[in-house]
Design an enzyme around this catalytic site. Structure first.
Site, PDB file in Angstrom:
ATOM      1  N   ASP A   1     -24.867  35.515  40.537  1.00 20.21           N
ATOM      2  CA  ASP A   1     -24.465  34.842  41.841  1.00 20.21           C
ATOM      3  C   ASP A   1     -23.109  36.005  42.414  1.00 20.21           C
ATOM      4  OD1 ASP A   1     -24.127  32.235  43.307  1.00 20.21           O
ATOM      5  OD2 ASP A   1     -22.318  33.107  42.842  1.00 20.21           O
TER       6      ASP A   1
ATOM      7  N   HIS B   1     -25.982  34.316  47.051  1.00 16.24           N
ATOM      8  CA  HIS B   1     -25.076  33.373  47.141  1.00 16.24           C
ATOM      9  C   HIS B   1     -25.788  32.432  48.284  1.00 16.24           C
ATOM     10  CE1 HIS B   1     -21.958  30.805  45.721  1.00 16.24           C
ATOM     11  NE2 HIS B   1     -21.344  30.433  47.209  1.00 16.24           N
TER      12      HIS B   1
ATOM     13  N   SER C   1     -23.307  26.146  47.298  1.00 16.08           N
ATOM     14  CA  SER C   1     -21.890  26.467  46.873  1.00 16.08           C
ATOM     15  C   SER C   1     -21.069  25.375  46.439  1.00 16.08           C
ATOM     16  CB  SER C   1     -21.307  27.399  48.023  1.00 16.08           C
ATOM     17  OG  SER C   1     -20.139  28.070  47.391  1.00 16.08           O
TER      18      SER C   1
END
Length: 439
Positions: free
Chosen positions: A280, A348, A182
């Site tokens: 995502d 994610h 991330s």
């Protein structure tokens, strides 16, 4: 913009927490290895502080045997803060201060020391860099007024941690992999070549970003929400001077564009692997369909359950995937040392947990798991290490897709299947954050 700031910060910071909270047990039943925190005591001399002035930290799990001289460093993720109000709030949490962090963390996925779960990297020295600056380890500034003092020192934190690790064996590394998830995945793009500069010239050094390819997307209201957010972030935290100078020169007079991976990627010299979902979840909810672009909530059902998306919404999602693949096409065609795994799961971060990294039910492209593809790329096993999955809904290996109905979710949960439960809860919480901040 304050609303957008809070939303991006909160939801990105929650992703890994929610994944852990709602994940099924690891395939072997092993809960993972708990690793203690190390504060960087010399950081103060470098002016390297978390937002609140506390010392930065990392967790180190020592390698063994053939992996004793190999190192894997993972940037922790957790969103960003791009204005004073959100950074002040962040400084009071574990995302802005080591004072509030858990003093141990569990290493799983690419950090696992279990050979069956992480066959290529299990015996390496593995480090998790704690994230407490709110700018992907890239800022170098500070803010002070009569009531608040904030340290925007992510770049110094990065340098301080590396300098602390070098005498512990990193300086003699034979092999090394820099990765992150991330906001930490974005850090990998920003610091990859710098990482290489610290290590021996004969070392095999490579980088991998997980869910860090944040796209300079046009949202459904024809705005560039992420670009606006990053522009403010770069300005607030003094990031520009730490961005790749070749990139900032190429994109003058908009140097903040070089905070986007799609623009800085072509300037990275170190071999690079990009792991990302073409759908995502974070970018779907906050790049393509931010709350500011959907004030009537007409996307809420689609966000909660992709099977509830209408044809127009599905077209938007497929357009986002097309844009992501377009941004990657030069890398796909021309990089001779790069690797890719771009699948179609609504996910994610896929390297942090055994469920998606390497398990009997983990996502696959051409019958290869993420762990196998990354390993083949790093060690040069075989020729093809650039995998792009087919578009939704054809990928049947995405076990975490949102079930078609609430009854399906309840049935799968009651039967003990954790896969859809995790996906549903993750997406539901994203929607809940959207709803609360919209109000």
């Amino acid at each position: 913009m304050k609303t957008t700031t809070q939303l991006l910060d909160l939801t990105a910071a929650m992703v890994l927490l929610i994944y852990v909270a709602f994940s099924p047990p690891l395939v072997s039943g092993d809960p993972g290895r708990s690793v203690s925190m190390t504060l960087v005591r010399d950081a103060a001399a470098l002016g390297a502080f978390c937002l609140d002035g506390s010392l930065p930290a990392y967790h180190l799990d020592r390698g063994s045997g053939a992996g004793s001289n190999n190192w894997l460093l993972q940037f922790e993720g957790g969103g960003w803060c791009n204005d004073i109000a959100s950074c002040v709030e962040r400084a009071k949490t574990r995302r802005g201060s080591t004072r509030y962090m858990s003093k141990t963390v569990v290493f799983t996925g690419v950090l696992s020391n279990n050979a069956s779960q992480n066959p290529d990297f299990y015996n390496w020295n593995k480090v998790r860099l704690r994230y407490c600056d709110g700018a992907s380890f890239a800022g170098d500034s500070q803010f002070r007024n009569g009531t608040s003092l904030l340290y925007f020192r992510g770049q110094r934190i990065w340098n301080a941690i590396i300098l602390d690790l070098l005498p512990k064996g990193l300086a003699k590394a034979h092999k090394a992999l820099l990765t992150g998830c991330s906001a930490g995945g974005l850090s990998t793009f920003l610091h990859c070549d710098n990482f290489t500069s610290y290590l021996p010239q004969n070392a095999s050094v490579k980088c991998m970003s997980d869910a860090g390819f944040f796209l300079d997307a046009i949202d459904i209201a024809a705005n560039r929400t992420m670009r606006s957010f990053y522009t403010q972030l770069v300005s607030l935290q003094g990031i520009q001077k730490n961005l790749d100078p070749s990139c900032t020169h190429a994109f003058f007079p908009e140097p903040s564009l070089c905070f986007f991976p799609q623009y800085v990627l072509r300037f990275i010299k170190t071999p690079f692997f990009i792991l990302n979902s073409a759908y995502d979840v974070f970018q779907f909810h906050h790049g393509l369909v931010p709350p500011s672009a959907d004030r009537t909530g007409r996307w809420n059902r689609c966000k909660l359950n992709v099977t509830a998306c209408n044809p127009h919404q599905l077209d938007e999602l497929q357009g986002f995937r097309k844009d992501m693949l377009g941004a990657l096409m030069n890398f796909f065609r021309n990089s001779t040392r790069g690797g890719m795994f771009i699948n179609s799961c609504f996910d994610h971060c896929q390297s942090a947990l055994e469920e998606t990294w390497l398990s009997p039910t983990s996502p696959r492209i051409n019958n290869k798991s993420i762990a196998e593809t990354v390993g083949d790329w790093y060690f040069g096993r075989g020729e093809e290490t650039k995998e792009i999955g087919c578009p939704y809904p054809c990928d049947k290996t995405c076990h975490n897709l949102i079930p078609a109905s609430t009854s399906d979710f309840l049935a799968s949960n009651a039967s003990g299947s954790g896969h859809n439960y995790r996906g549903t809860q993750l997406t539901f919480l994203f929607l809940l954050f959207d709803f609360l901040i919209f109000l």
